[in-house]
Every structure is written in C-alpha cells, then in structure tokens.
Design a protein around this motif. Structure first.
Motif, PDB file in Angstrom:
ATOM      1  N   LEU A   1     -30.862 -13.445 -24.134  1.00 35.59           N
ATOM      2  CA  LEU A   1     -31.300 -14.836 -24.251  1.00 35.59           C
ATOM      3  C   LEU A   1     -31.813 -15.136 -25.654  1.00 35.59           C
ATOM      4  O   LEU A   1     -31.595 -16.239 -26.191  1.00 35.59           O
ATOM      5  CB  LEU A   1     -32.391 -15.119 -23.212  1.00 35.59           C
ATOM      6  CG  LEU A   1     -31.951 -15.045 -21.739  1.00 35.59           C
ATOM      7  CD1 LEU A   1     -33.154 -15.216 -20.811  1.00 35.59           C
ATOM      8  CD2 LEU A   1     -30.901 -16.115 -21.436  1.00 35.59           C
ATOM      9  N   THR A   2     -32.468 -14.155 -26.275  1.00 30.89           N
ATOM     10  CA  THR A   2     -32.975 -14.345 -27.640  1.00 30.89           C
ATOM     11  C   THR A   2     -31.833 -14.519 -28.627  1.00 30.89           C
ATOM     12  O   THR A   2     -31.878 -15.395 -29.513  1.00 30.89           O
ATOM     13  CB  THR A   2     -33.845 -13.143 -28.052  1.00 30.89           C
ATOM     14  OG1 THR A   2     -34.963 -13.048 -27.149  1.00 30.89           O
ATOM     15  CG2 THR A   2     -34.367 -13.305 -29.471  1.00 30.89           C
ATOM     16  N   VAL A   3     -30.799 -13.691 -28.502  1.00 28.89           N
ATOM     17  CA  VAL A   3     -29.641 -13.796 -29.396  1.00 28.89           C
ATOM     18  C   VAL A   3     -28.983 -15.164 -29.258  1.00 28.89           C
ATOM     19  O   VAL A   3     -28.658 -15.830 -30.258  1.00 28.89           O
ATOM     20  CB  VAL A   3     -28.623 -12.668 -29.102  1.00 28.89           C
ATOM     21  CG1 VAL A   3     -27.309 -12.928 -29.825  1.00 28.89           C
ATOM     22  CG2 VAL A   3     -29.193 -11.323 -29.503  1.00 28.89           C
ATOM     23  N   LEU A   4     -28.782 -15.608 -28.027  1.00 28.14           N
ATOM     24  CA  LEU A   4     -28.156 -16.900 -27.810  1.00 28.14           C
ATOM     25  C   LEU A   4     -29.020 -18.029 -28.360  1.00 28.14           C
ATOM     26  O   LEU A   4     -28.505 -18.996 -28.954  1.00 28.14           O
ATOM     27  CB  LEU A   4     -27.893 -17.106 -26.314  1.00 28.14           C
ATOM     28  CG  LEU A   4     -26.856 -16.172 -25.674  1.00 28.14           C
ATOM     29  CD1 LEU A   4     -26.816 -16.356 -24.164  1.00 28.14           C
ATOM     30  CD2 LEU A   4     -25.472 -16.411 -26.272  1.00 28.14           C
ATOM     31  N   ALA A   5     -30.335 -17.911 -28.188  1.00 29.12           N
ATOM     32  CA  ALA A   5     -31.236 -18.943 -28.697  1.00 29.12           C
ATOM     33  C   ALA A   5     -31.210 -18.992 -30.217  1.00 29.12           C
ATOM     34  O   ALA A   5     -31.203 -20.087 -30.816  1.00 29.12           O
ATOM     35  CB  ALA A   5     -32.665 -18.669 -28.200  1.00 29.12           C
ATOM     36  N   GLU A   6     -31.177 -17.829 -30.885  1.00 24.53           N
ATOM     37  CA  GLU A   6     -31.143 -17.778 -32.344  1.00 24.53           C
ATOM     38  C   GLU A   6     -29.863 -18.397 -32.889  1.00 24.53           C
ATOM     39  O   GLU A   6     -29.857 -18.973 -33.982  1.00 24.53           O
ATOM     40  CB  GLU A   6     -31.266 -16.329 -32.818  1.00 24.53           C
ATOM     41  CG  GLU A   6     -32.661 -15.740 -32.655  1.00 24.53           C
ATOM     42  CD  GLU A   6     -33.676 -16.425 -33.551  1.00 24.53           C
ATOM     43  OE1 GLU A   6     -33.319 -16.801 -34.681  1.00 24.53           O
ATOM     44  OE2 GLU A   6     -34.841 -16.601 -33.118  1.00 24.53           O
ATOM     45  N   ARG A   7     -28.796 -18.291 -32.115  1.00 16.85           N
ATOM     46  CA  ARG A   7     -27.520 -18.873 -32.550  1.00 16.85           C
ATOM     47  C   ARG A   7     -27.402 -20.344 -32.160  1.00 16.85           C
ATOM     48  O   ARG A   7     -26.384 -20.985 -32.436  1.00 16.85           O
ATOM     49  CB  ARG A   7     -26.351 -18.089 -31.942  1.00 16.85           C
ATOM     50  CG  ARG A   7     -26.277 -16.643 -32.427  1.00 16.85           C
ATOM     51  CD  ARG A   7     -25.063 -15.915 -31.838  1.00 16.85           C
ATOM     52  NE  ARG A   7     -23.848 -16.631 -32.175  1.00 16.85           N
ATOM     53  CZ  ARG A   7     -22.831 -16.837 -31.320  1.00 16.85           C
ATOM     54  NH1 ARG A   7     -22.922 -16.396 -30.081  1.00 16.85           N
ATOM     55  NH2 ARG A   7     -21.760 -17.494 -31.703  1.00 16.85           N
TER      56      ARG A   7
END
Length: 298
Positions: A247-253
């Motif tokens: 979820l963090t990776v998707l949010a950062e992108r």
C-alpha cells in the motif's frame, strides 16, 4: 415368568385397538378413534451396535449427600435430530446407572442457544409423554468477565466466558483480562486454560488476537500448542507488514487503491503472493494490475 394379568392388560389393546380412544376419553384426553392399526414387533433390543456418545459424562456427588449424572454437550448449530438423541441419552443413563441425569448444552451463538433451551415434548399433542428441558449455557446468559479481579475469583468460569463469547464485541476485553491474571497463576492451572481458550476460539477471527496475546503477554507459556500459536502470530505479523509495504508503494506512486483491492491486500496471508504483489506494485499502472489469475490469498 410373565403373569396372565400382565398379558391381559396390554394384549387387549392388540385385539381391540379402538379401545385406546375410549380409554383416553375416560381419562379426559381427546384422541380420535384410529382408522388403521399395525401391530409392530415389540422387541426393542438393538441387534446391531449403534454408536452413541455424549460429549462429556460426569458423576457428581453434592454437599447435601445427593448424587446425579451430568451429560455435557457442545452444540455448534441447530440440529432437529439432537433432541431425540438427548432424550435417548437421558433414558439410557437412568437405566444403566440408576441415577438421575442432567443435560447441559454449551453454545457459542445466541440463536443455537435459544433453540437448544426450548422444551421439547415427545408424544401426541393431547398428552406429551416426555418433556426434555436441558440447561443451556451460551452468550445469552454467560457473564462477560472483563475485570481481572473477577477472572482471578473463578478462572474456569472466565475461560468459559471467553469461549461462549467468541463472537461478542466484548471478547477482546475478556481475553485481555485473562492475560492480566494468567502470568501469576500456577502453570498447572494456567497452561490447560490457555490451550482450552485457543481450542474454543477455533477459526473465529478473534483467534488471531489470542495468538498475539499469548505471544506477547503470556511469553512465559511453553507447550507445543503455544509454539504453534506464536508461529501463527509471527506469520500474521509479517503478512500485515508486507501488505502495508504494498500500500505504501502504491501511495508513493500516486495510484488510487479502491476499497475492494485494499481489503484483498490486507486480508492476504500468503507470503509468496504478497511478495509477487509487492514486485508488481512498483510498475503496475493501477492497483488492480498487481493481481493475476492463480494468485492464492490464503
């Protein structure tokens, strides 16, 4: 030897089946006259062994000098065949032990408990022959014990409270109260209670909370079940951490994560699947693109 009065008192109903309706009228019970009668074999012996097992059977002797049998049945769902089995148990126990039987049914959901608590009458509606009235313990009448002082007073009752309230909103507070008391409880008492609660919670969602509490608050507890509980707790912790990484990776992108996709990610417990989703999250054009056919969430 059977006496001739004995024979006459029952055989007259074989010869004159309609006599029953007239006798019942004399006795003040209204049975309609029969229009068809079949004489059945009178031998009630079971020619083939039929396995019938009560869950737990105890002989209890009381302070006032009394003595009775207690049959305990755990009931997980409504079963229309059960009352007849329970009536059989009671009759069999009375015949075998010559002691009065009592039946206690323990349930984890209110609907089943209320069903089990209803008196069941056997026999025609005009004159029930038997009435079955079990005692029932369940979430509708077992105490919600969230005070450690109350837990300490009666550890077994507190454990039963946890088991019967497995789906109650109060179950978290019940389990936390248990972990306040168990570290100060002698191992020979605490260890069986911990394992009974683990078994009682089964596959209910709150079982994960109990595993975490055992792993953290009850770190003193050692047994093969405790190690299994802790391993499950650690695995779930790693899965939750990896889901958060995705979820963090998707949010950062800057990629939006619909609620359905978020629920699938956070609910996944398969480490291999989570690792694949994490790798895909780095380049996937949408949250849905991290999923693929054949991914196993469990």
């Amino acid at each position: 030897m059977v006496s001739s009065p004995h024979e006459a008192m029952h055989r007259i109903f074989q010869e004159h089946p309609g006599l029953f309706s007239r006798v019942s009228e004399v006795l003040g019970v209204d049975f309609a006259p029969p229009v068809s009668v079949t004489v059945l074999p009178n031998d009630l012996t079971e020619t083939r062994p039929l396995e019938r097992r009560v869950d737990t059977l105890l002989r209890l002797e009381t302070e006032d000098g009394g003595c009775f049998l207690l049959a305990v049945e755990a009931q997980g769902k409504k079963d229309p065949d059960k009352p007849a089995s329970w009536a059989y148990y009671a009759s069999y126990l009375l015949t075998k032990y010559r002691l009065q039987p009592m039946l206690l049914v323990v349930c984890q959901d209110r609907a089943t408990a209320e069903w089990a608590a209803r008196p069941v009458r056997f026999g025609p509606r005009q004159w029930p022959l038997l009435t079955l009235c079990p005692l029932v313990a369940g979430p509708h009448n077992m105490p919600v014990i969230t005070n450690p002082a109350e837990v300490r007073k009666d550890l077994a009752l507190a454990a039963l409270s946890a088991i019967t309230h497995a789906t109650s909103p109060d179950i978290g507070a019940i389990l936390k109260a248990m972990t306040h008391v168990l570290p100060d409880t002698p191992a020979e008492l605490a260890d069986p209670i911990i394992e009974l609660i683990s078994q009682g919670l089964g596959k209910h969602p709150v079982a994960a909370l109990w595993r975490k509490l055992v792993a953290v608050d009850l770190s003193f507890y050692k047994s093969y079940i405790s190690e299994e509980i802790r391993d499950q707790g650690r695995a779930e912790g790693r899965a939750e951490g990896r889901a958060q990484d995705i979820l963090t990776v998707l949010a950062e992108r800057g990629i939006d994560v619909p609620e359905e996709a978020r629920a699938r990610i956070t609910g996944c417990r398969n480490p291999e699947t989570l690792n694949r989703w994490l790798r895909r999250a780095v380049t996937a054009p949408s949250a849905g693109d991290i999923f693929a056919d054949g991914d196993e969430d469990a």
